[in-house]
Design an enzyme around this catalytic site. Structure first.
Site, PDB file in Angstrom:
ATOM      1  N   HIS A  93       1.031  -1.189   0.185  1.00 25.74           N
ATOM      2  CA  HIS A  93      -0.079   0.007   0.079  1.00 25.74           C
ATOM      3  C   HIS A  93       0.920   1.430  -0.140  1.00 25.74           C
ATOM      4  CE1 HIS A  93      -3.952   0.851  -0.259  1.00 25.74           C
ATOM      5  NE2 HIS A  93      -4.691  -0.021   0.840  1.00 25.74           N
TER       6      HIS A  93
ATOM      7  N   ASP B 125      -7.003 -11.437 -19.234  1.00 20.57           N
ATOM      8  CA  ASP B 125      -6.604 -12.840 -19.745  1.00 20.57           C
ATOM      9  C   ASP B 125      -5.263 -13.036 -20.084  1.00 20.57           C
ATOM     10  OD1 ASP B 125      -6.879 -15.033 -21.608  1.00 20.57           O
ATOM     11  OD2 ASP B 125      -8.162 -14.190 -22.705  1.00 20.57           O
TER      12      ASP B 125
END
Length: 442
Positions: free
Chosen positions: A155, A381
């Protein structure tokens, strides 16, 4: 469910980071984000059938990850101090695991934190022996041929937009697409520094402790998934719009957030002491298009700031439309003028401390919403089809993370509450009407 790690290695960038890019300066927004890792988990059905294809898949993922790290070099570096990342090409962690006797559908149908945590490179409350800014773990379900890819981002240098863009770039390299044409913006702006816009600041020990506490985990926290169907959200949005005298029409996120916040209020009203007069709702707002000139969408870092709505907890019936509209106003006020004033002359810390005081106001309960919707995570994908499900996992107290459902119309909300509150939250009338729990997704 038994998952065994079979290998672990460090993936370095395919090309060394140029000398002039060796130091990545943090912004003040990076500094306040905390140093925890947040996971994104992608589930792919029927990807591999034998060891040869498993090895080819892992090799492809590692090779394309190496190429991606060349563009996102801070993710292959290490935190140097509270002001910068040393982009030393140390690398990112990549772990391969096998689930020989388990079926991926066991997780997807009724996911639990314990199940999802096994797919992570590290447990949620575990500090890696070597600090990393990115870690990935691929788990092959040999019984069904499915695969789960978990990517954990630090983060310190990533918000959800950064993470989604990183995965998109990784997919581009893995699929062999041309990164020199349509992805020129990715290459040019992946490491656009925001420290000049939001300069880093020296934090007091008090501020640092407050930030750490707000990101702490607890064994007394229960996290569950609530699924909001797209048709129900559409009906809720229409109802709220028809009730508004100002012409307000909520977004999907605002409508679902209102139901969740109403559930938290219901929990508070059932408490024996009922000592919280207000619910302070915080929602992360992407700043990239809210400043002038806009910050490139592909830029890395925590380019977000919280919209804060202070909501009175009253005995009367909860007005969901009012909750949504109040939250909307807190988001809309974060514009270029507001941000320039908030950050002017190093005033961020004093303004932030005013906000942090609300965290410790005994009359207020703080609840945080992080919306990950409208990110192209379901488009990831790598060459074996798009993911059937995208998830996360967390244990932070009083937090909700919202993700798109696979059809792009609904929302899945991961809600983390103290155990004593979760049972009451599940029985709230708004939650019962608009959400479902443990619904099979594939």
């Amino acid at each position: 469910m038994e998952i065994n790690n079979v290998s672990s290695e460090i993936i370095k960038p395919s090309s060394p980071t140029p000398q002039h890019l060796k130091t990545h300066k943090l912004s003040v927004l990076d500094q306040v984000a905390g140093d925890s890792l947040f996971p994104i988990i992608l589930f792919y059905p029927q990807t591999c059938s034998n060891n040869t294809s498993l090895n080819k898949t892992s090799d492809l993922l590692k090779r394309s990850l190496s190429q991606t790290l060349t563009l996102y070099h801070p993710f292959a570096g290490r935190l140097k101090d509270e002001f910068s990342i040393d982009c030393d090409d140390t690398g990112a962690t990549f772990i391969e695991a096998r689930a020989a006797a388990s079926d991926m559908s066991e997780i997807v149908k009724q996911p639990t934190v314990d199940m999802l945590e096994q797919l992570m490179p590290y447990k949620l409350n575990e500090k890696p022996s070597v600090a990393v800014n990115l870690a990935a773990k691929v788990t092959y379900f040999e019984h069904c041929g499915g695969m789960a890819l978990c990517v954990c981002f630090s983060h310190v240098i990533a918000d959800i937009t950064t993470a989604a863009n990183f995965i998109k770039t990784w997919v581009t390299f893995a699929s062999g697409s041309d990164t020199s044409s349509e992805d020129d913006d990715v290459i040019k702006h992946a490491v656009f520094g925001c420290s000049s816009i939001f300069p880093p600041q020296k934090f007091s020990s008090f501020s640092r402790n407050v930030i750490s506490e707000n990101h702490s985990n607890s064994a007394e926290i229960l996290t569950k998934r609530f699924i909001f169907d797209g048709d129900k959200i559409a009906a809720l949005k229409e109802k709220m719009g028809s009730e508004s005298s100002s012409g307000y029409h909520p977004t999907r996120v605002e409508a679902v957030s209102a139901i969740i916040l109403g559930g938290i209020m219901s929990v508070e009203k059932q408490a024996d002491d009922f000592n919280h007069s207000h619910l302070v709702a915080s929602i992360a707002v992407n700043l990239r298009n809210r400043v002038n000139p806009p910050i490139p969408e592909q830029s890395i870092g925590n380019i977000v700031q919280a919209g804060i709505a202070k909501l009175p907890i009253e005995k009367k019936t909860i007005d969901y439309r009012n909750l949504a509209e109040t939250l909307h106003k807190s988001i809309e006020k974060i514009n270029d003028e507001y941000l320039r004033k908030f950050h002017a002359d190093g005033g961020f810390l004093s303004n932030m401390n005013d906000v942090l005081e609300g965290l410790f106001d005994k009359n207020c309960r703080w609840f945080t919403i992080s919306a990950w919707c409208r990110r192209p995570l379901y488009e990831a994908d790598f060459g074996w089809g798009k993911p059937a499900w995208v998830s996360t996992v967390m244990k932070h107290k009083d937090v909700a993370v919202l993700l798109d459902s696979s059809d792009g119309k609904g929302i899945e909300a991961w809600v983390a509450l103290p155990k004593k509150d979760m049972a009451k939250f599940e029985q709230d009338s708004g939650i019962l009407r608009y959400a479902s729990i443990d619904t099979s997704l594939i």
